[in-house]
Write a protein that holds these residues in place. Structure first.
Motif, short mmCIF file in Angstrom:
data_model
loop_
_atom_site.label_atom_id
_atom_site.label_comp_id
_atom_site.label_asym_id
_atom_site.label_seq_id
_atom_site.Cartn_x
_atom_site.Cartn_y
_atom_site.Cartn_z
N ILE A 151 0.84 -1.20 0.00
CA ILE A 151 0.00 0.00 0.00
C ILE A 151 0.88 1.26 0.00
O ILE A 151 0.51 2.29 -0.59
CB ILE A 151 -0.95 -0.02 1.21
N LYS A 152 2.06 1.19 0.63
CA LYS A 152 2.97 2.34 0.61
C LYS A 152 3.46 2.61 -0.81
O LYS A 152 3.55 3.78 -1.23
CB LYS A 152 4.17 2.07 1.53
N ARG A 153 3.76 1.55 -1.54
CA ARG A 153 4.17 1.75 -2.93
C ARG A 153 3.04 2.36 -3.75
O ARG A 153 3.27 3.26 -4.58
CB ARG A 153 4.60 0.40 -3.54
N ARG A 154 1.82 1.90 -3.48
CA ARG A 154 0.66 2.46 -4.18
C ARG A 154 0.48 3.93 -3.81
O ARG A 154 0.18 4.77 -4.68
CB ARG A 154 -0.60 1.65 -3.81
N LEU A 155 0.69 4.28 -2.54
CA LEU A 155 0.57 5.67 -2.11
C LEU A 155 1.62 6.54 -2.80
O LEU A 155 1.31 7.66 -3.23
CB LEU A 155 0.73 5.77 -0.59
N GLN A 157 2.92 6.02 -5.70
CA GLN A 157 2.51 6.18 -7.09
C GLN A 157 1.39 7.22 -7.23
O GLN A 157 1.40 8.06 -8.14
CB GLN A 157 2.04 4.84 -7.66
N VAL A 158 0.43 7.17 -6.29
CA VAL A 158 -0.69 8.12 -6.33
C VAL A 158 -0.17 9.54 -6.12
O VAL A 158 -0.61 10.49 -6.81
CB VAL A 158 -1.74 7.75 -5.27
N ASN A 159 0.74 9.72 -5.20
CA ASN A 159 1.30 11.05 -4.96
C ASN A 159 2.03 11.56 -6.20
O ASN A 159 1.94 12.76 -6.55
CB ASN A 159 2.25 11.02 -3.77
N PRO A 168 -7.22 13.40 -9.15
CA PRO A 168 -7.66 14.41 -8.17
C PRO A 168 -7.11 14.12 -6.78
O PRO A 168 -6.62 13.03 -6.49
CB PRO A 168 -9.18 14.28 -8.21
N VAL A 169 -7.24 15.09 -5.90
CA VAL A 169 -6.71 14.97 -4.55
C VAL A 169 -7.47 13.93 -3.72
O VAL A 169 -6.94 13.36 -2.76
CB VAL A 169 -6.73 16.33 -3.84
N THR A 170 -8.73 13.66 -4.10
CA THR A 170 -9.50 12.65 -3.36
C THR A 170 -8.84 11.27 -3.46
O THR A 170 -8.88 10.48 -2.50
CB THR A 170 -10.93 12.57 -3.90
N ASP A 171 -8.21 10.98 -4.60
CA ASP A 171 -7.51 9.69 -4.73
C ASP A 171 -6.32 9.62 -3.77
O ASP A 171 -6.02 8.56 -3.21
CB ASP A 171 -7.03 9.51 -6.16
N ALA A 175 -5.86 6.85 -0.79
CA ALA A 175 -4.64 6.03 -0.68
C ALA A 175 -3.95 6.24 0.67
O ALA A 175 -3.44 5.29 1.27
CB ALA A 175 -3.68 6.39 -1.82
N GLN A 176 -3.98 7.48 1.16
CA GLN A 176 -3.37 7.76 2.46
C GLN A 176 -4.15 7.06 3.58
O GLN A 176 -3.55 6.53 4.52
CB GLN A 176 -3.34 9.26 2.70
N ALA A 177 -5.49 7.05 3.48
CA ALA A 177 -6.31 6.38 4.49
C ALA A 177 -6.04 4.88 4.49
O ALA A 177 -5.95 4.25 5.55
CB ALA A 177 -7.79 6.66 4.22
#
Length: 231
Positions: A151-155, A157-159, A168-171, A175-177
């Motif tokens: 999930i950290k790797r996914r976060l 990538q999203v950032n 958008p920032v909602t994604d 991901a942070q949640a």
């Protein structure tokens, strides 16, 4: 200064020796046999129950009593010293209360022994459960750690996608949640592992930092009629 350093080195060695790096199920059980307070209490009760029989049988055994007496008489011409001894032996022919006491003592002894046997079986079960709880907690922790890394790797990538304006920032918030939840799950798993090791320490009186894993080649056989009859 040298003396103090030697003392600190010796103390550190003792502390390190008190913690076993890894232990097998057999090690944990053997330590528990020597330390477990429940088994010790049951063993004491079994010994006390075994003493109930000879105490009860004392009422059926013969009793011997010895008494002595002495007297002295004085006259104008002579002094007389008289002494005597009396020995008596008694054996009850039938004492209903004593016989019932013996039967009660035998029942108490059998009950205490059965309770001790049950405590030994219970110790085996508790040793196995404590050992398996550590393995289960280790597996859970490894799983949560792997999920947290994924999930950290996914976060990350999203950032990165958010920084270039692709999402958008909602994604990012979602991901942070998810990452925060994964961290909480990992922390809880670490706590469960610590608790499982503490349970082994309470049971065995020995501190373990790890336990041996189960062998994939360990033979597992189904029970059959011969095993149940002659095992």
């Amino acid at each position: 200064m040298v003396t103090n350093l030697c003392r600190l080195t010796l103390l550190a060695g003792c502390i390190q020796a008190a913690t076993v790096q890894a232990g097998s199920l057999a090690d944990i059980y053997q330590q528990a046999l020597q330390h477990d307070p429940q088994l010790k209490a049951s063993a004491s009760s079994a010994l006390a129950g075994a003493e109930a029989i000879p105490q009860a049988e004392a009422g059926l055994r013969p009793t011997i009593s010895l008494s002595a007496n002495a007297s002295r008489n004085e006259t104008e011409t002579r002094d007389f010293n008289n002494s005597g001894y009396t020995v008596s032996l008694s054996q009850p022919i039938y004492d209903s209360a004593a016989w019932h006491g013996v039967k009660r003592g035998e029942a108490l002894s059998r009950t205490a022994q059965l309770q001790y046997d049950q405590a030994q079986q219970n110790l085996i079960i508790r040793s196995v459960e404590s050992y398996l709880n550590v393995l289960r907690a280790k597996n859970t922790l490894e799983t949560t750690q792997a999920e947290e890394r994924a999930i950290k790797r996914r976060l990350d990538q999203v950032n990165a996608q958010f920084d270039v304006g692709l999402i958008p920032v909602t994604d990012v918030h979602e991901a942070q949640a998810s990452y925060d939840n994964a961290k909480v799950a990992r922390i809880l798993a670490e706590g469960e592992l610590d608790n499982s090791f503490e349970a082994i320490e309470r049971l065995s009186g020995q501190s373990y930092s790890d336990v041996d894993t189960l062998s994939a080649k360990y033979p597992i056989e189904n029970l059959n009629r011969t095993t149940l009859t002659h095992g």
